[in-house]
Design an enzyme around this catalytic site. Structure first.
Site, PDB file in Angstrom:
ATOM      1  N   GLU A 152      74.578  12.953  20.830  1.00 55.91           N
ATOM      2  CA  GLU A 152      76.193  12.885  20.721  1.00 55.91           C
ATOM      3  C   GLU A 152      76.764  11.650  19.823  1.00 55.91           C
ATOM      4  O   GLU A 152      77.722  11.932  19.858  1.00 55.91           O
ATOM      5  CB  GLU A 152      76.127  11.899  22.242  1.00 55.91           C
ATOM      6  CG  GLU A 152      76.236  13.122  23.351  1.00 55.91           C
ATOM      7  CD  GLU A 152      74.222  13.780  23.486  1.00 55.91           C
ATOM      8  OE1 GLU A 152      73.492  13.323  22.348  1.00 55.91           O
ATOM      9  OE2 GLU A 152      73.836  14.537  24.890  1.00 55.91           O
ATOM     10  N   PHE A 174      77.644  14.858  30.567  1.00 51.49           N
ATOM     11  CA  PHE A 174      77.516  13.761  32.013  1.00 51.49           C
ATOM     12  C   PHE A 174      78.102  12.325  31.491  1.00 51.49           C
ATOM     13  O   PHE A 174      77.426  11.863  30.336  1.00 51.49           O
ATOM     14  CB  PHE A 174      76.081  13.631  32.414  1.00 51.49           C
ATOM     15  CG  PHE A 174      75.775  15.398  33.506  1.00 51.49           C
ATOM     16  CD1 PHE A 174      75.979  14.655  34.635  1.00 51.49           C
ATOM     17  CD2 PHE A 174      75.891  16.112  33.007  1.00 51.49           C
ATOM     18  CE1 PHE A 174      75.115  16.066  34.895  1.00 51.49           C
ATOM     19  CE2 PHE A 174      75.038  17.929  33.275  1.00 51.49           C
ATOM     20  CZ  PHE A 174      74.967  17.390  35.116  1.00 51.49           C
ATOM     21  N   GLU A 211      78.548  20.203  23.808  1.00 55.65           N
ATOM     22  CA  GLU A 211      77.253  20.962  24.242  1.00 55.65           C
ATOM     23  C   GLU A 211      77.539  22.413  24.529  1.00 55.65           C
ATOM     24  O   GLU A 211      78.488  21.825  25.876  1.00 55.65           O
ATOM     25  CB  GLU A 211      76.115  20.140  24.202  1.00 55.65           C
ATOM     26  CG  GLU A 211      75.557  19.104  23.030  1.00 55.65           C
ATOM     27  CD  GLU A 211      75.179  17.571  23.855  1.00 55.65           C
ATOM     28  OE1 GLU A 211      74.824  18.484  25.259  1.00 55.65           O
ATOM     29  OE2 GLU A 211      74.598  16.985  23.719  1.00 55.65           O
ATOM     30  N   ASP A 228      76.657   9.918  32.206  1.00 54.16           N
ATOM     31  CA  ASP A 228      75.164   8.914  32.338  1.00 54.16           C
ATOM     32  C   ASP A 228      74.441   8.918  30.230  1.00 54.16           C
ATOM     33  O   ASP A 228      74.399   7.833  30.080  1.00 54.16           O
ATOM     34  CB  ASP A 228      74.358   9.600  33.128  1.00 54.16           C
ATOM     35  CG  ASP A 228      74.607  10.176  33.964  1.00 54.16           C
ATOM     36  OD1 ASP A 228      73.936   9.404  35.252  1.00 54.16           O
ATOM     37  OD2 ASP A 228      75.751  10.848  34.303  1.00 54.16           O
ATOM     38  N   PHE A 229      75.623  10.021  30.053  1.00 55.70           N
ATOM     39  CA  PHE A 229      74.873  10.614  28.595  1.00 55.70           C
ATOM     40  C   PHE A 229      75.695   9.538  27.599  1.00 55.70           C
ATOM     41  O   PHE A 229      75.703   9.873  26.515  1.00 55.70           O
ATOM     42  CB  PHE A 229      75.115  11.872  27.689  1.00 55.70           C
ATOM     43  CG  PHE A 229      74.103  12.878  28.760  1.00 55.70           C
ATOM     44  CD1 PHE A 229      73.221  12.567  29.355  1.00 55.70           C
ATOM     45  CD2 PHE A 229      74.399  14.045  29.067  1.00 55.70           C
ATOM     46  CE1 PHE A 229      72.602  13.553  30.556  1.00 55.70           C
ATOM     47  CE2 PHE A 229      74.102  15.247  28.911  1.00 55.70           C
ATOM     48  CZ  PHE A 229      73.083  14.459  30.177  1.00 55.70           C
ATOM     49  N   HIS A 258      72.020  11.521  36.767  1.00 56.71           N
ATOM     50  CA  HIS A 258      72.702  12.389  36.158  1.00 56.71           C
ATOM     51  C   HIS A 258      74.129  12.423  37.078  1.00 56.71           C
ATOM     52  O   HIS A 258      74.439  13.230  37.447  1.00 56.71           O
ATOM     53  CB  HIS A 258      72.436  13.958  36.203  1.00 56.71           C
ATOM     54  CG  HIS A 258      71.693  14.579  35.070  1.00 56.71           C
ATOM     55  ND1 HIS A 258      70.984  13.723  34.804  1.00 56.71           N
ATOM     56  CD2 HIS A 258      71.855  15.173  34.384  1.00 56.71           C
ATOM     57  CE1 HIS A 258      70.214  14.635  33.099  1.00 56.71           C
ATOM     58  NE2 HIS A 258      70.987  14.995  32.841  1.00 56.71           N
TER      59      HIS A 258
HETATM   60  C1  LIG Z   1      71.639  12.913  25.410  1.00 52.13           C
HETATM   61  C2  LIG Z   1      71.683  14.025  26.599  1.00 52.13           C
HETATM   62  N1  LIG Z   1      72.385  15.100  25.957  1.00 52.13           N
HETATM   63  C3  LIG Z   1      72.752  15.907  26.865  1.00 52.13           C
HETATM   64  C4  LIG Z   1      71.516  16.920  27.755  1.00 52.13           C
HETATM   65  C5  LIG Z   1      71.588  17.666  28.494  1.00 52.13           C
HETATM   66  N2  LIG Z   1      71.039  18.926  28.543  1.00 52.13           N
HETATM   67  C6  LIG Z   1      70.026  18.370  29.575  1.00 52.13           C
HETATM   68  S1  LIG Z   1      68.325  19.977  28.179  1.00 52.13           S
HETATM   69  C7  LIG Z   1      68.914  20.487  27.012  1.00 52.13           C
HETATM   70  C8  LIG Z   1      69.140  20.748  26.111  1.00 52.13           C
HETATM   71  C9  LIG Z   1      67.696  20.705  26.260  1.00 52.13           C
HETATM   72  O1  LIG Z   1      66.629  21.879  25.027  1.00 52.13           O
HETATM   73  P1  LIG Z   1      65.572  21.530  24.001  1.00 52.13           P
HETATM   74  O2  LIG Z   1      65.497  20.253  23.789  1.00 52.13           O
HETATM   75  O3  LIG Z   1      65.537  22.475  23.510  1.00 52.13           O
HETATM   76  O4  LIG Z   1      65.006  21.387  25.101  1.00 52.13           O
HETATM   77  P2  LIG Z   1      64.764  22.781  26.503  1.00 52.13           P
HETATM   78  O5  LIG Z   1      65.510  22.375  27.628  1.00 52.13           O
HETATM   79  O6  LIG Z   1      64.648  24.023  25.860  1.00 52.13           O
HETATM   80  O7  LIG Z   1      63.461  22.274  26.699  1.00 52.13           O
HETATM   81  C10 LIG Z   1      70.718  19.905  27.798  1.00 52.13           C
HETATM   82  C11 LIG Z   1      71.794  19.489  26.319  1.00 52.13           C
HETATM   83  C12 LIG Z   1      70.454  15.728  28.590  1.00 52.13           C
HETATM   84  N3  LIG Z   1      70.461  15.696  30.025  1.00 52.13           N
HETATM   85  N4  LIG Z   1      71.373  14.673  27.624  1.00 52.13           N
END
Ligand SMILES: Cc1ncc(C[n+]2csc(CCOP(=O)(O)OP(=O)(O)O)c2C)c(N)n1
Ligand SMILES: [Mg+2]
Lengths: 322, 337
Positions: free
Chosen positions: B70, B93, B30, B95-96, B139
């Site tokens: 993922e 992370f 990502e 954690d994921f 995290h």
């Molecule tokens: C399972 C997981 N994968 C990746 C992340 C890292 N991460 C946190 S927010 C995010 C983007 C989320 O985008 P969106 O769902 O569009 O929400 P927005 O931030 O735009 O509100 C990512 C990749 C995470 N927290 N959990």
């Protein structure tokens, strides 16, 4: 759905409170006083409030990492939230959760979530409980455009449909998941197109327009309460700040946010709508603006001086320590 | 004079050099480049902390951004590894792992053995772990013991920039699945890092500091905590030998046994929770294989059995520190024959 004068004032007040909360956090974060990751909801208020205006204590919501707005919209105490974000002992989660994990189960707020896609399965459970217990309650997951691509989200859409659950999946499509465009990451035109594959209604609304969100959410919630099953609602909207505080946002077009603030701001649109229709006076809204400012000011002052958790708190709330 | 670089630069350089050397090496995850599909800059992020920044400019489409899916992309990296590529997938992370664990432990980890030795799965999963950034319960975890438990996975936990580069290069060249765990509090740590590519073998612990009184066996960020404690204890006349595991699977039993045979006293230091972690594992191994060398009981220093708390006051108490290690070392000295 008819909104009374009081409803309109309430809707505006909650949206303004969220905006003030987030704008102030943006400023405070820059001073270095706030620990950890903070994801701001400014710009997206019409979605959380348009949906949650229909809810009461029977109903539960699951939120995301960008959860402050959902919390306020579902009635979480603003002082308690602010204290939590500052890591204080009297924060809503005793300082143990922080911005990404604010929850208030008594208010039906099942938690912001650090795991993208963490919420949708949980609302299937909350929906199942409401159905089984006959409470008449509904369960709602807010999901980002990025989160709409998570396997847990797809599985939950299907599960909610085959179990005919009173669940609503609200996809808040703000155009980006971190720095990645939703136009790229979502294979179909609209995330709402996916709903048909799960045999549920899928509706796209302008997420800057409180009234559009409110109406569409009202239909979905009514349907769920009547036992007619789940729905998907996609709100197209924008975030005003970076993915998290500290994001330089070089992936965004020049003046993108400035233009949005000028033309598509949900609070300005709301004001324009209600004042031009003669439903509310500008002065009433101005008064709410001042009150919200004072409320957030008070919350920050209290949070800054509140005591932090101490060594005695470290080992509480686990069933066993070694 | 040797060139210095940060842990983060060392990782970036290892990726770049291996991509240069072998065009089957690809990077995915990502926002590993970022800006995909937007009006703004491509390679806008290089991951949330900028670790992979610049790779897209050099290697273009071999640096692939993914949707937040993922299970699918970690699984795709595993599948691609069985079909001719050497993917380095970033699980942002550790954690994921919860949302993609099947593809790691039921798929990648099993192929070589379960298919009768016929499969090779040269995949690397890079992932950041550890507390200290006020990132709270989802995290900040130290989940390497979970991976270490599983036969078929190799698990790497570099403590220095030098090790980060050499172990990552080894991970990419290795034909088995490797979980490469990067401690997020170490990214800005500087140290000597040769410019040319080099690989460090797995299963060889590093004696970071020599001493004859007490052995401290540890890994990751805790290596630096152990060294700090050892320096302070030296002033009190106690000389500690600090051993950095470098990889938890395979684990270098010989070096651990040798240091215990030398000092007769052992403190195991681990940032993970106290049950079923590296500290318990090493303590059990030493009791079984070097019991007669021990002059007294082993002490374990770990984080408590709680999720990682958010508030800075609590997180600071949560993370094992040099004072806790000093206390354990002194206790071991006192209780030994
Ligand atoms: C399972 C997981 N994968 C990746 C992340 C890292 N991460 C946190 S927010 C995010 C983007 C989320 O985008 P969106 O769902 O569009 O929400 P927005 O931030 O735009 O509100 C990512 C990749 C995470 N927290 N959990
Ligand atoms: Mg988004």
């Amino acid at each position: 759905m008819q909104l009374s004068r009081d409803d309109l004032l309430t809707a505006y007040r909650i949206m303004r409170t969220i905006r003030e909360f987030e704008e102030r956090l943006h400023v405070e974060f820059a001073t270095g006083d706030i620990p950890g990751f903070v994801h701001l909801y400014a710009g997206e208020e019409a979605s959380g409030v348009g949906v949650c205006m229909h809810l009461d204590d029977r109903d539960r919501i699951a939120s995301t990492h960008r959860g402050h707005g959902h919390c306020i919209a579902k009635g979480c105490d603003v002082d308690g939230m602010m204290a939590e974000i500052y890591g204080r002992r009297d924060g809503l989660c005793a300082g143990k959760g922080g911005s990404m994990h604010i929850a208030d189960l008594d208010k039906g707020m099942m938690g912001a979530n650090g795991i993208v896609g963490g919420g949708p399965p949980l609302i299937c459970g909350a929906g199942l409980a409401a159905k089984q217990l006959g409470t008449g309650g509904v369960a709602i997951a807010f999901v980002g455009d990025g989160g709409s691509n998570q396997g847990t989200t797809f599985e939950s859409l299907n599960l909610a449909s085959v179990w005919n659950l009173p669940c609503i999946f609200v996809i808040e499509n703000n155009g980006y998941a971190e720095s990645t465009s939703s136009k790229w990451s979502i294979a179909c035109d609209d995330a709402a197109d996916r709903a048909s594959g799960f045999n549920m209604p899928g509706v796209v609304v302008d997420g800057h327009d409180f009234f559009a969100v409110h109406e569409a959410a009202g239909e979905a919630i009514k349907r769920a309460r009547e036992g007619a099953g789940p729905s998907l609602l996609e709100c197209k909207l924008n975030r005003y700040y970076g993915h998290f505080e500290g994001d330089a946002q070089t992936y965004r077009g020049q003046d993108e946010v400035k233009k949005l603030r000028e033309s598509r701001d949900c609070l300005a649109l709301f004001r324009e709508n209600v004042t031009s229709a003669g439903l509310l006076e500008g002065a009433e809204l101005d008064a709410i603006d001042r009150e919200a400012l004072a409320q957030i000011d008070g919350a920050v002052t209290k949070a800054k001086t509140a005591p932090p958790p101490t060594a005695a708190d470290l080992l509480t709330d686990v069933y066993v320590t070694y | 004079m040797a060139r210095t670089a940060t842990y983060q630069q060392a990782i970036n350089e290892a990726l770049a050099q291996e991509m240069e050397r072998d065009e089957t090496v690809i990077v995915m995850g990502e926002d590993v480049a970022g800006g995909l599909g937007t009006d703004g800059e491509r390679d806008a992020w290089g991951g949330p902390l900028g670790i992979t920044k610049g790779l897209y400019g050099k290697y273009g489409d071999r640096v692939m951004d993914t949707p937040i899916s993922e299970s699918a992309f970690i699984g795709a990296a595993v599948g691609a590894a069985t079909a001719g590529l050497r993917p380095v997938a970033e699980l942002m992370f550790i954690d994921f792992m919860g949302v993609c664990f099947d593809q790691i432990f039921n798929q990648a980890a099993k192929f070589r053995y379960m298919f009768g030795g016929k499969a090779e799965t040269p995949v690397v999963i890079r992932t950041m772990y550890g507390a200290g950034l006020r990132a709270a319960a989802q995290h900040s975890q130290c989940l390497y013991p979970v991976f270490t438990h599983i036969p078929g996975l190799k698990v790497v936990t570099p403590a220095t920039p030098y090790d980060a580069k050499g172990l990552l290069i080894q991970a990419i060249r290795d034909n088995d699945p490797v979980i490469f765990c990067e401690h997020k509090a170490l990214y800005t740590l500087e140290g000597d890092v040769p410019e040319e590519p080099y690989a460090l073998p797995f299963g060889e612990a590093n004696i970071v500091r020599e001493g004859d009184d007490v052995s401290i066996v540890t890994l990751g960020r805790m290596v630096h905590v152990a060294t700090e404690a050892a320096d302070a204890l030296s002033g009190d006349g106690i000389e500690c030998e600090v051993v950095d595991l470098r990889t938890t699977s395979p684990m270098d039993e010989d070096t651990i046994l040798e240091t215990v045979e030398n000092t007769g006293r052992l403190v195991v230091l681990d940032e993970a929770h106290p049950r079923c972690n590296m500290a318990t594992d090493i303590a059990a191994m030493v009791c079984e294989k070097a019991f007669d060398s021990l002059k007294g009981p082993i002490k374990q220093v770990t984080a408590p059995h709680t999720p990682v708390p958010f508030a800075d006051t609590l997180e600071d108490l949560y993370i094992p520190d040099a004072a806790a290690v000093q206390k354990a070392v002194k206790a071991v000295m006192e209780s030994s024959k």
